[in-house]
Enzyme design. Structure first.
Site, short mmCIF file in Angstrom:
data_model
loop_
_atom_site.label_atom_id
_atom_site.label_comp_id
_atom_site.label_asym_id
_atom_site.label_seq_id
_atom_site.Cartn_x
_atom_site.Cartn_y
_atom_site.Cartn_z
N ASP A 173 0.86 -1.17 0.00
CA ASP A 173 0.00 0.00 0.00
C ASP A 173 0.90 1.23 0.00
O ASP A 173 2.11 1.17 0.24
CB ASP A 173 -0.97 -0.01 1.19
CG ASP A 173 -2.17 0.89 0.94
OD1 ASP A 173 -3.17 0.77 1.65
OD2 ASP A 173 -2.10 1.72 0.01
C1 GLC Z 1 -4.32 4.35 -0.29
C2 GLC Z 1 -5.19 3.23 0.20
C3 GLC Z 1 -5.37 2.14 -0.80
C4 GLC Z 1 -5.36 2.72 -2.19
C5 GLC Z 1 -3.95 3.24 -2.44
C6 GLC Z 1 -3.80 3.85 -3.84
O1 GLC Z 1 -3.56 4.86 0.74
O2 GLC Z 1 -4.90 2.64 1.45
O3 GLC Z 1 -6.61 1.48 -0.50
O4 GLC Z 1 -5.71 1.75 -3.15
O5 GLC Z 1 -3.55 4.17 -1.47
O6 GLC Z 1 -4.56 5.01 -3.93
#
Ligand code: GLC
Length: 753
Positions: A284
């Site tokens: 993430d």
């Molecule tokens: C964010 C979220 C995740 C998302 C990613 C890309 O922080 O936790 O769910 O898909 O970044 O935007």
């Protein structure tokens, strides 16, 4: 006979055997061969480039960016949705880099791209996986027409804490429901052929346990033992992977002290070795680097090593791999073998998506895709089926022939941006059909529609507008008040310590009630809210989890009876925040709540220490929720009769057949969501009081009875037991078939292995 002739029969056997190998297996073999060939040509720098994901909304798309693409230092980009710009980046990667490896372009397409569907918690409330799959397919058609081929969805995090803002993005508190809905979304996104240009690679997230963040505070620690992970939090991910999810995302939380992005046991040992997952794993956002503030990595080099060793293939926005891995490998701290494995996983997805053969998007395709009538109708149907009727004294449905004037009020009555809910980047708010617009357009010819919001937005504490709303109520036959949450109040990092309606919304409802006019309250929110006061102040209350683009039309159709509510709660509604965590499939404890305990206001003075009932409850709130999981009313009623099973004793190899009759005992054609719950009464570890094992939407005309028969393989009652084995233990079981998790009478059976 010459040697060649001797070999000929063997050759024929080989040909025969090869012709029996399914085409898919051959395709897989071909892809693996291509990957091996490509990896053998790649420099270490180019390999690490494939493991690097960059967000176009966070770095300038300048010459330095183009140069990085040209050098193969970037393997994936996210957050660029202009098809022409996507093609321009792809052109550099494919035609100007040394090996021409295409980019994979990602985006958070969470509940729609342009046409927005109800938030996933609302989609779960439909208990309609087929509709959810169709909605995901529509989202995939729209997103891929913009050049996006990868979405960071479905979110499969089980959540039992509505203080957590991201409960909005998942499918609620139940493992079975989340598994069914996650599989439906994956099927919708990816379609039947990943090489089709409309196939959108799914990403099951956030692996794992993220929804159990302590205190419902996002990014917080979780403390889930392996057995709870395996029985509650992991099964939706296993279902998603078995359904072919091409990618998986590790979560921000540390579980029992180990950040998921560096969790070798769960990512490498369980996901890879036990589950044989061969998609790619992406961290993430910046979660590789975040192992430093977690106190798990000393510095970025250490974080990069921990993530790679754990099995994270792609680094989202930490730049840890691209800055640290080459040196780590050259100094022998990390094996290049791990890099090759990661690159293989990434290239496999790119080959499966057909990006090597077809890297570009047709740039005018989106014109016929965005907001097309089919997608908008799916959005409306989803919003209709996601709305949950929580109370109704008969005021609903309104009869448009008898209503002369209606007051539409409340901060969510005409909130085109907030109605869409969280995680919406690409929709245009002017396309939103708000309740006010829909009621004016579809019912305004029949009646006078008065609009007086009373409050400007959900947090509005300026009460000056309430007086005008009350005055307008007095002039109307009926009041429809739309309250709830602005979209920003749920979603990532947006957690609440109180779930009461924000601002002066409860005062607005009470003031409207004081007029004596019928008050229909509609709540649009990203989570369960504590609405006991609103329930008692309303003649009827419809709960709509941020319903998306067509939410207003859906709600108007439900209020005026063109549609009948069929949504059921995918999550428990607590009476008060203090009861959280509160969920239906809890363990029974040694002193379960009996319901005859002495509550706060009944406690006599100088009550004896043990006189109130020594069970598991709150003196001021009892132990029961305001509304249980699976609950929802209709404009009719249903009766479950003739409930029976085919045997009283089974082995784990048997299949239980449950039969029952379902009757629509009211006056409106409607759909019931019949639910099957099972309880394993005694186990080698304590077991939940009940767990959902089946559900089905059943449409019935007034007076109609349907005989229903469900098959439940006893093997589906397996759980991870004291010995950490997944088994069905012998013993007594109970099952219920009913319209929610708190109804019905138990039917006993036993398992004798
Ligand atoms: C964010 C979220 C995740 C998302 C990613 C890309 O922080 O936790 O769910 O898909 O970044 O935007």
């Amino acid at each position: 006979m010459t040697p060649l002739k001797k070999l000929f029969p063997l050759f024929l056997c080989f040909l025969l055997a090869w012709s029996c190998v399914p085409a898919a297996k051959k395709k897989d073999r071909d892809i693996e061969k291509k990957i091996t060939g490509l990896v053998s040509k790649m420099t270490l720098e180019e390999k690490i480039g494939q493991m690097t994901l960059v967000s176009c909304s966070n770095i300038p798309e300048d010459e330095q960016f183009s140069e990085a693409l040209r050098k193969g230092h970037i393997g994936s980009v996210i957050n660029e949705v202009d098809p022409a710009r996507v093609n321009s980046f792809q052109k550099i990667a494919v035609e100007e880099s040394r090996l021409g490896i295409p980019l994979i372009v990602g985006r958070d397409v969470i509940h729609g791209f342009k046409t927005i569907f109800p938030i996933p918690l609302g989609l779960a409330a439909t208990f309609n996986p087929s509709l959810v799959e169709q909605g995901a397919r529509a989202a995939a058609m729209e997103a891929t027409s913009a050049g996006v081929r990868w979405t960071f969805s479905p979110m499969l995090d089980i959540s039992r804490d509505p203080r957590w803002g991201r409960i909005s993005e998942g499918f609620g508190e139940d493992t079975y429901l989340a598994s069914v809905m996650g599989v439906a979304m994956i099927r919708g996104y990816q379609g039947t052929d990943p090489g089709d240009p409309t196939s959108l690679a799914a990403c099951v997230k956030h692996f794992v346990g993220y929804g159990a963040a302590e205190g419902g505070r996002d990014y917080n620690s979780t403390f889930l033992p392996e057995r709870v992970l395996r029985n509650v939090y992991l099964p939706p991910f296993l279902a998603g992977i078995q359904a072919g999810a091409m990618t998986l995302m590790t979560s921000f939380n540390d579980n029992d002290g180990v950040p998921m992005t560096g969790n070798r046991f769960l990512v490498r040992d369980l996901l890879r070795d036990e589950w044989n997952y061969n998609g790619f794993v992406v961290s993430d956002w910046a979660s590789v680097n975040e192992m430093i503030p977690h106190g798990f990595a000393a510095d970025q080099a250490h974080a990069a090593r921990l993530a790679l060793e754990a099995g994270v293939d792609m680094d989202m926005m930490s730049f840890a791999y691209i800055t640290q891995l080459e040196k780590l490998i050259k100094e022998g701290a990390v094996s290049e073998k791990l890099v090759d494995e990661a690159v293989r996983n990434i290239l496999r997805v790119k080959f499966l998506l057909g990006l090597f053969d077809n890297p570009y998007v047709q740039e005018d395709l989106h014109k016929e895709m965005f907001y097309n009538p089919h997608h908008m109708e799916l959005s409306r149907q989803s919003a209709v089926q996601s709305a949950v009727l929580l109370c109704n004294d008969g005021t609903l449905p309104l009869d448009e022939q008898k209503i002369r004037s209606v007051l539409v009020t409340g901060p969510m009555a005409d909130a085109p941006y907030d109605q869409l809910g969280t995680w919406v980047f690409d929709a245009l708010e002017q396309t939103t059909a708000t309740p006010l617009k829909a009621i004016r357009e579809h019912y305004g010819h029949q009646m006078r529609v008065i609009y007086e919001p009373g409050l400007k937005y959900s947090r509005d504490k300026d009460r000056s507008g309430i007086r005008k709303a009350v005055a307008s109520a007095r002039a109307a036959d009926v009041v429809i008040a739309f309250v709830g949450e602005e979209s920003i109040l749920s979603g990532e990092a947006h957690c609440l310590a109180s779930l009461d309606l924000q601002g002066a919304q409860d005062e607005l409802i009470e003031a409207l009630q004081s007029t004596g006019k019928p008050v229909i309250t509609v709540v649009m929110a990203g989570r369960p809210l504590t609405i006991e006061k609103e329930i008692s102040a309303s003649n009827a209350l419809l709960y709509s989890f941020h319903p998306g683009t067509m939410g207003g039309v859906a709600l108007a159709d439900l209020i005026f009876g063109k549609e009948v509510p069929s949504g059921r709660l995918p999550v428990t509604f607590p009476k008060t925040t203090g009861q959280i965590p509160l969920y239906y499939n809890h363990n029974r404890t040694g002193r379960p709540f009996l319901g005859n305990e002495t509550m706060l206001d009944q406690i006599p003075l100088k009550a004896g220490q043990t006189s109130l009932g020594n069970t598991s409850f709150y003196l001021d709130a009892g132990a029961a929720p305001l509304f249980p999981f699976g609950f929802g009313l209709s404009y009719t009623t249903f009766a479950y009769t003739n409930i029976r099973i085919d045997q009283v004793s089974y082995t784990q190899k048997d299949t239980l057949t449950l039969s029952f009759d379902l009757t629509n005992t009211g006056k409106a054609a409607a759909t019931e969501v019949a639910q099957l719950y099972v309880c394993d009464k005694t186990g080698s570890v304590t077991r939940p009081v009940k767990e959902l094992k089946r559900f089905e939407r059943i449409a019935l005309e007034p007076g109609e009875t349907r005989s229903v028969s469900w098959e439940l393989p006893i093997s589906e009652l397996a759980f991870w037991n004291l010995q950490m084995k997944r088994v069905v233990e012998s013993g007594q079981f109970e099952l219920w078939v009913a319209g929610d998790s708190d109804s019905g009478e138990p039917v006993l059976f036993e398992v004798n292995n």
